[in-house]
Design a protein around this motif. Structure first.
Motif, PDB file in Angstrom:
ATOM      1  N   ILE A   7       0.970  -1.255  -0.031  1.00  0.00           N
ATOM      2  CA  ILE A   7      -0.054  -0.123   0.007  1.00  0.00           C
ATOM      3  C   ILE A   7       0.771   1.224  -0.094  1.00  0.00           C
ATOM      4  CG2 ILE A   7      -0.279   0.037   2.640  1.00  0.00           C
ATOM      5  CD1 ILE A   7      -3.052   0.865   2.189  1.00  0.00           C
TER       6      ILE A   7
ATOM      7  N   TYR B 255      -0.970  -4.274  -7.705  1.00  0.00           N
ATOM      8  CA  TYR B 255      -1.455  -4.335  -6.372  1.00  0.00           C
ATOM      9  C   TYR B 255      -2.696  -5.037  -5.894  1.00  0.00           C
ATOM     10  CZ  TYR B 255      -2.557  -3.321  -1.531  1.00  0.00           C
ATOM     11  OH  TYR B 255      -3.008  -3.264  -0.240  1.00  0.00           O
TER      12      TYR B 255
ATOM     13  N   ILE C 261      -5.292   7.048  -7.773  1.00  0.00           N
ATOM     14  CA  ILE C 261      -4.931   5.776  -6.594  1.00  0.00           C
ATOM     15  C   ILE C 261      -5.289   4.604  -7.593  1.00  0.00           C
ATOM     16  CG2 ILE C 261      -5.620   4.534  -4.602  1.00  0.00           C
ATOM     17  CD1 ILE C 261      -5.931   7.251  -3.418  1.00  0.00           C
ATOM     18  N   ALA C 262      -6.497   4.620  -8.332  1.00  0.00           N
ATOM     19  CA  ALA C 262      -6.748   3.483  -9.083  1.00  0.00           C
ATOM     20  C   ALA C 262      -5.875   3.003 -10.363  1.00  0.00           C
ATOM     21  CB  ALA C 262      -8.144   3.728  -9.976  1.00  0.00           C
TER      22      ALA C 262
ATOM     23  N   VAL D 212       1.805   2.096  -3.672  1.00  0.00           N
ATOM     24  CA  VAL D 212       0.613   2.778  -4.337  1.00  0.00           C
ATOM     25  C   VAL D 212       0.565   4.165  -3.827  1.00  0.00           C
ATOM     26  CG1 VAL D 212      -1.912   2.752  -4.514  1.00  0.00           C
ATOM     27  CG2 VAL D 212      -0.612   0.397  -4.370  1.00  0.00           C
TER      28      VAL D 212
ATOM     29  N   LEU E 266      -9.443   2.003  -0.289  1.00  0.00           N
ATOM     30  CA  LEU E 266      -9.678   0.884  -0.332  1.00  0.00           C
ATOM     31  C   LEU E 266     -10.565   0.137   0.730  1.00  0.00           C
ATOM     32  CD1 LEU E 266      -5.704  -0.311  -0.586  1.00  0.00           C
ATOM     33  CD2 LEU E 266      -7.371  -0.409  -2.471  1.00  0.00           C
TER      34      LEU E 266
ATOM     35  N   ILE F  79      -2.706   1.629  -8.681  1.00  0.00           N
ATOM     36  CA  ILE F  79      -2.967   0.189  -8.386  1.00  0.00           C
ATOM     37  C   ILE F  79      -3.005  -0.633  -9.556  1.00  0.00           C
ATOM     38  CG2 ILE F  79      -4.644  -1.484  -7.831  1.00  0.00           C
ATOM     39  CD1 ILE F  79      -5.766   0.632  -5.872  1.00  0.00           C
TER      40      ILE F  79
ATOM     41  N   GLN G 234      -4.887  -6.115  -2.863  1.00  0.00           N
ATOM     42  CA  GLN G 234      -4.930  -6.225  -1.379  1.00  0.00           C
ATOM     43  C   GLN G 234      -5.036  -7.394  -0.626  1.00  0.00           C
ATOM     44  OE1 GLN G 234      -8.764  -3.709  -0.752  1.00  0.00           O
ATOM     45  NE2 GLN G 234      -8.326  -3.237   1.287  1.00  0.00           N
TER      46      GLN G 234
ATOM     47  N   VAL H  98      -4.883   6.342   0.628  1.00  0.00           N
ATOM     48  CA  VAL H  98      -5.194   5.023   0.040  1.00  0.00           C
ATOM     49  C   VAL H  98      -6.005   4.154   0.857  1.00  0.00           C
ATOM     50  CG1 VAL H  98      -4.011   2.880  -1.154  1.00  0.00           C
ATOM     51  CG2 VAL H  98      -2.902   5.165  -1.438  1.00  0.00           C
TER      52      VAL H  98
END
Length: 335
Positions: free
Chosen positions: A9, A54, A45-46, A12, A27, A49, A56, A23
């Motif tokens: 994270i 990434y 952020i998207a 990211v 999420l 990712i 999660q 972030v």
């Protein structure tokens, strides 16, 4: 063997040029958190990712949405006995209950606010915070996000009333007044006080003025700088060089008081004959300097009981309350 790169994270957040907390908000999927983030930031952020690949961590997600079994300890500074004892008390107590602690440092409102938002986003189940540098109104505003998130807190503050959070009050004033009486009985008549410049001194300045007025003595010389040993020593030496130097000096820090004693001795002044020195906090250093430091402080730590209560609150077994930690005069050689 090459270990495959697994973005975190933090990776990211770096790629999107935002904080880890931001972030985490996205999420989390929680509407009240996500709606704080602007559309452009969410898209960044998207994209980060997608570019990093990434995935999660579902275990971590479950912990964020439920329990981390972690307590955040927020302190204005570390590396001083008072703060170190808080951290040790918290860690010792929570370990006995299967929790862990994480220590974070923040002095300004903005720094503390970001840390509070991190706790809200899932850093910890609750918080222990030393926030004497803020007014009660500021403290309530600071921790309002945790009220919304229903995350318990234990706030160390001299006048904050227990409402949404439990509080710890260091009962300093009776010990401070005992120190003033002790100095007066020993013949001291010209008082000075070096206090902190960035935190509440728990009404000690007012108590000193009132005491001297009751005794018919001149008002005290009060300066700031106790949190910095260099500044405190410079202030004490300047006082010692005046035409009528104080014969009683109170310092809102044991570490600074010890440094002042050594500086006065190097200048050829006698402690306590020429100037009595009284510290604050009952740090171990005061027992090992020469002359030994007279101080005020708790005889032993009682924070463990309050932290244990915080864990009960987290587990839904207790309500908020106030804890009083008594202080007393510890009479040694310097006064």
């Amino acid at each position: 063997m090459t270990v495959p790169f697994r973005p975190t994270i933090a990776d990211v957040a770096k790629r999107a040029n935002v904080s880890v907390a931001t972030v985490s908000y996205v999420l989390s999927g929680k509407e009240q958190l996500v709606r704080r983030i602007g559309r452009e930031t969410r898209e960044r952020i998207a994209q980060a990712i997608a570019e990093l690949g990434y995935v999660q961590n579902q275990v971590a997600r479950q912990l964020r949405l439920r329990r981390t079994r972690r307590i955040c300890v927020l302190l204005p500074q570390i590396g001083i006995p008072f703060a170190d004892n808080i951290a040790l008390d918290v860690e010792t107590t929570v370990r006995q209950r299967g929790y862990s602690s994480v220590i974070v440092v923040g002095r300004t409102f903005e720094m503390c606010r970001q840390l509070v938002l991190d706790v809200e986003a899932g850093l910890a189940d609750g918080i222990v915070a030393e926030v004497e540098q803020f007014t009660p109104e500021q403290a309530r505003e600071l921790f309002e996000p945790l009220v919304r998130a229903r995350k318990p807190g234990l706030l160390m503050h001299p006048s904050l009333e227990p409402d949404a959070f439990s509080t710890v009050r260091q009962a300093r004033l009776p010990a401070f007044r005992a120190a003033l009486e002790h100095l007066h009985r020993s013949g001291r008549r010209h008082f000075a006080y070096i206090r902190h410049g960035h935190s509440d001194d728990a009404h000690r300045s007012d108590a000193l003025r009132e005491f001297l007025a009751e005794k018919g003595l001149a008002g005290p010389l009060i300066v700031t700088g106790a949190e910095n040993r260099d500044q405190a020593v410079a202030a004490a030496l300047a006082m010692a060089g005046e035409d009528r130097p104080p014969d009683a000096l109170l310092v809102q820090s044991d570490l600074s008081a010890v440094a002042i004693i050594q500086a006065l001795l190097r200048k050829g002044l006698r402690v306590p004959a020429d100037m009595a020195v009284v510290g604050s906090g009952n740090a171990e250093d005061g027992r090992h300097c020469f002359p030994q430091l007279t101080t005020i402080g708790p005889q032993r730590s009682l924070l463990g009981t309050a932290v244990d209560h915080l864990l009960d609150e987290i587990e839904g077994e207790a309500r908020t309350r106030t804890f009083e930690i008594p202080w007393s005069l510890i009479d040694r050689e310097s006064a």
